[in-house]
Design a protein around this motif. Sequence first.
Motif, PDB file in Angstrom:
ATOM      1  N   ILE A   1       0.838  -1.206   0.000  1.00  9.48           N
ATOM      2  CA  ILE A   1       0.000   0.000   0.000  1.00  9.48           C
ATOM      3  C   ILE A   1       0.868   1.250   0.000  1.00  9.48           C
ATOM      4  CG2 ILE A   1      -1.639   1.340   1.376  1.00  9.48           C
ATOM      5  CD1 ILE A   1      -2.871  -1.305   2.283  1.00  9.48           C
ATOM      6  N   LEU A   2       1.928   1.231   0.827  1.00  4.25           N
ATOM      7  CA  LEU A   2       2.816   2.384   0.883  1.00  4.25           C
ATOM      8  C   LEU A   2       3.557   2.564  -0.439  1.00  4.25           C
ATOM      9  CD1 LEU A   2       3.964   4.671   2.553  1.00  4.25           C
ATOM     10  CD2 LEU A   2       5.685   3.093   3.456  1.00  4.25           C
ATOM     11  N   ALA A   3       4.027   1.453  -1.029  1.00  6.47           N
ATOM     12  CA  ALA A   3       4.731   1.540  -2.310  1.00  6.47           C
ATOM     13  C   ALA A   3       3.809   2.076  -3.400  1.00  6.47           C
ATOM     14  CB  ALA A   3       5.268   0.162  -2.701  1.00  6.47           C
ATOM     15  N   ALA A   4       2.567   1.590  -3.429  1.00  7.53           N
ATOM     16  CA  ALA A   4       1.617   2.068  -4.428  1.00  7.53           C
ATOM     17  C   ALA A   4       1.295   3.542  -4.234  1.00  7.53           C
ATOM     18  CB  ALA A   4       0.340   1.233  -4.365  1.00  7.53           C
ATOM     19  N   SER A   5       1.176   3.958  -2.986  1.00 12.76           N
ATOM     20  CA  SER A   5       0.874   5.369  -2.721  1.00 12.76           C
ATOM     21  C   SER A   5       2.012   6.271  -3.186  1.00 12.76           C
ATOM     22  CB  SER A   5       0.625   5.569  -1.220  1.00 12.76           C
ATOM     23  OG  SER A   5       1.823   5.399  -0.471  1.00 12.76           O
ATOM     24  N   PHE A   6       3.254   5.809  -3.074  1.00  8.79           N
ATOM     25  CA  PHE A   6       4.377   6.587  -3.572  1.00  8.79           C
ATOM     26  C   PHE A   6       4.311   6.719  -5.091  1.00  8.79           C
ATOM     27  CE2 PHE A   6       7.680   5.999   0.049  1.00  8.79           C
ATOM     28  CZ  PHE A   6       6.906   6.808   0.855  1.00  8.79           C
ATOM     29  N   THR A   7       3.895   5.643  -5.751  1.00 11.02           N
ATOM     30  CA  THR A   7       3.811   5.673  -7.206  1.00 11.02           C
ATOM     31  C   THR A   7       2.772   6.673  -7.682  1.00 11.02           C
ATOM     32  OG1 THR A   7       4.457   3.347  -7.291  1.00 11.02           O
ATOM     33  CG2 THR A   7       3.459   4.268  -9.264  1.00 11.02           C
TER      34      THR A   7
ATOM     35  N   LEU B   1       2.573  -7.595  18.449  1.00 11.29           N
ATOM     36  CA  LEU B   1       2.616  -6.136  18.293  1.00 11.29           C
ATOM     37  C   LEU B   1       3.918  -5.687  17.648  1.00 11.29           C
ATOM     38  CD1 LEU B   1       1.061  -4.872  21.661  1.00 11.29           C
ATOM     39  CD2 LEU B   1       0.015  -4.936  19.388  1.00 11.29           C
ATOM     40  N   ALA B   2       5.002  -6.421  17.886  1.00  4.44           N
ATOM     41  CA  ALA B   2       6.278  -6.069  17.270  1.00  4.44           C
ATOM     42  C   ALA B   2       6.201  -6.176  15.758  1.00  4.44           C
ATOM     43  CB  ALA B   2       7.385  -6.974  17.809  1.00  4.44           C
ATOM     44  N   VAL B   3       5.327  -7.045  15.258  1.00  2.00           N
ATOM     45  CA  VAL B   3       5.139  -7.197  13.823  1.00  2.00           C
ATOM     46  C   VAL B   3       4.093  -6.221  13.300  1.00  2.00           C
ATOM     47  CG1 VAL B   3       4.567  -8.839  11.983  1.00  2.00           C
ATOM     48  CG2 VAL B   3       5.762  -9.629  14.033  1.00  2.00           C
ATOM     49  N   LEU B   4       3.038  -6.010  14.080  1.00  2.00           N
ATOM     50  CA  LEU B   4       1.909  -5.219  13.604  1.00  2.00           C
ATOM     51  C   LEU B   4       2.156  -3.719  13.647  1.00  2.00           C
ATOM     52  CD1 LEU B   4      -1.089  -7.182  15.169  1.00  2.00           C
ATOM     53  CD2 LEU B   4      -0.413  -7.092  12.762  1.00  2.00           C
ATOM     54  N   ILE B   5       2.934  -3.231  14.622  1.00  2.00           N
ATOM     55  CA  ILE B   5       3.124  -1.784  14.747  1.00  2.00           C
ATOM     56  C   ILE B   5       3.805  -1.186  13.511  1.00  2.00           C
ATOM     57  CG2 ILE B   5       4.372  -0.011  16.034  1.00  2.00           C
ATOM     58  CD1 ILE B   5       3.737  -1.524  18.587  1.00  2.00           C
ATOM     59  N   PRO B   6       4.961  -1.716  13.039  1.00  2.00           N
ATOM     60  CA  PRO B   6       5.543  -1.151  11.811  1.00  2.00           C
ATOM     61  C   PRO B   6       4.609  -1.309  10.601  1.00  2.00           C
ATOM     62  CG  PRO B   6       7.145  -2.505  12.973  1.00  2.00           C
ATOM     63  CD  PRO B   6       5.829  -2.761  13.614  1.00  2.00           C
ATOM     64  N   ALA B   7       3.891  -2.448  10.525  1.00  2.00           N
ATOM     65  CA  ALA B   7       2.962  -2.649   9.407  1.00  2.00           C
ATOM     66  C   ALA B   7       1.832  -1.624   9.455  1.00  2.00           C
ATOM     67  CB  ALA B   7       2.406  -4.066   9.443  1.00  2.00           C
TER      68      ALA B   7
ATOM     69  N   TRP C   1       0.217   5.419   6.710  1.00  2.00           N
ATOM     70  CA  TRP C   1       0.932   6.404   5.888  1.00  2.00           C
ATOM     71  C   TRP C   1       0.539   6.261   4.414  1.00  2.00           C
ATOM     72  CZ3 TRP C   1       6.980   6.450   5.185  1.00  2.00           C
ATOM     73  CH2 TRP C   1       7.350   7.632   4.518  1.00  2.00           C
ATOM     74  N   GLY C   2       0.502   5.011   3.931  1.00  2.00           N
ATOM     75  CA  GLY C   2       0.136   4.789   2.539  1.00  2.00           C
ATOM     76  C   GLY C   2      -1.283   5.232   2.221  1.00  2.00           C
TER      77      GLY C   2
ATOM     78  N   ARG D   1      -5.142   8.906  -0.304  1.00  2.00           N
ATOM     79  CA  ARG D   1      -6.259   9.842  -0.172  1.00  2.00           C
ATOM     80  C   ARG D   1      -5.847  11.239  -0.640  1.00  2.00           C
ATOM     81  NH1 ARG D   1      -9.676  11.061   5.406  1.00  2.00           N
ATOM     82  NH2 ARG D   1     -11.182  12.519   4.459  1.00  2.00           N
ATOM     83  N   LYS D   2      -4.623  11.623  -0.335  1.00  2.00           N
ATOM     84  CA  LYS D   2      -4.138  12.929  -0.755  1.00  2.00           C
ATOM     85  C   LYS D   2      -3.986  13.001  -2.278  1.00  2.00           C
ATOM     86  CE  LYS D   2      -0.347  16.165   0.145  1.00  2.00           C
ATOM     87  NZ  LYS D   2       0.929  16.365   0.877  1.00  2.00           N
TER      88      LYS D   2
END
Length: 355
Positions: A285-291, A334-340, A346-347, A352-353
């Motif tokens: 999602i983040l990679a696509a949003s950057f594109t 949570l250690a896995v989910l928080i960065p995700a 962010w993405g 949306r922007k």
Amino acid sequence: MKLLGRYLSRVVLNATLAVLLVIVGLDYIFTLLEELKDLTESYTLLNAVTYLLIRLPERIYLFLPVGILVGVLIGLGSLASTSELTVMRAAGVSIPRLIVHASRPVVVLLILAMLVSEYFLLHWAQTAETYRWEARTGRQAATVSTARDLWLKEDLSFYRINVARDDGRLLGITLYELNEDWQLERRITAAEADYQEGEWHLQDVREIQMADDQLKEKRYSSLVQPLPIQPEFVALRAFAPSDLPPSRLWTYGRYLESKGQASGFYWLAFWQKVLMPVTVFAVVILAASFTFGPLRTVPAGTRVFHGIIIGLSVKFAQDLLGPSALLWGFTPALAVLIPAAICAIWGMWLIRKAG
């Protein structure tokens, strides 16, 4: 719309496979160069090449999240650089719909990765290590995967096992039995132990009892002694938690908890494997949003650079939060989910922007 979806999926899939080929290929070359230091007369270059080929699926599984991330960036970025994404959006295709089409090959790759992790990775790891051991020693071995210097605890008894083989045999067992004042009360040593008819049978046993300031020694050719480990779990100690399939991690984690032993690293590896699709889709999602947003007009090399930085950042964040979870006592999930979650939020904000 179906034709457009297939085209978008094919572009992303081809880019992801190309990225994986490059990353895994480079990793194979560097690992082979490292392996050259261990070459002997019996362990030749051909043996090293074969050994690393057997472990190749494990390396593909390891680099799959980064490969998917960079592949999505390159695939969508190539369409953006030729204005094809602009045309698709002008034709009424929304950004979420484009991301769904781009995610189809990701779903297929993740399903294959989860199946391989569950049913094949451990077997391939065993096969590779067996092949390497046989090539280096020149001997045929029924079992070579071992765990060494294990310490186990049950109530006021502590067990040290020099070698735990993956066929269920234990070598070099020492039992320290304490009283309620934490003073040594009994010490048992045995050359080996076999599991027969639901019981551990110790061989060549020496027992020393401490009572009334005296030492009493007894010797047995065989002695039945309960040990806080099951034969089906002995082999698991020979491998790192990251090598074990999720089902084994779940079973072994619960077993260790029932015995009051440390299970944190096994639960951390379990959640990392089970939640890998969540992490991958978050970075997709983040990679696509950057594109669609800030990277839509930059060269492909810049997109690749940003993709690698994102992937490494997520990896480092999870690696740092994992031990922190074990130290502070919150669930390793949570250690896995928080960065995700940070990547996904962010993405979605960038999408949306851009929309």
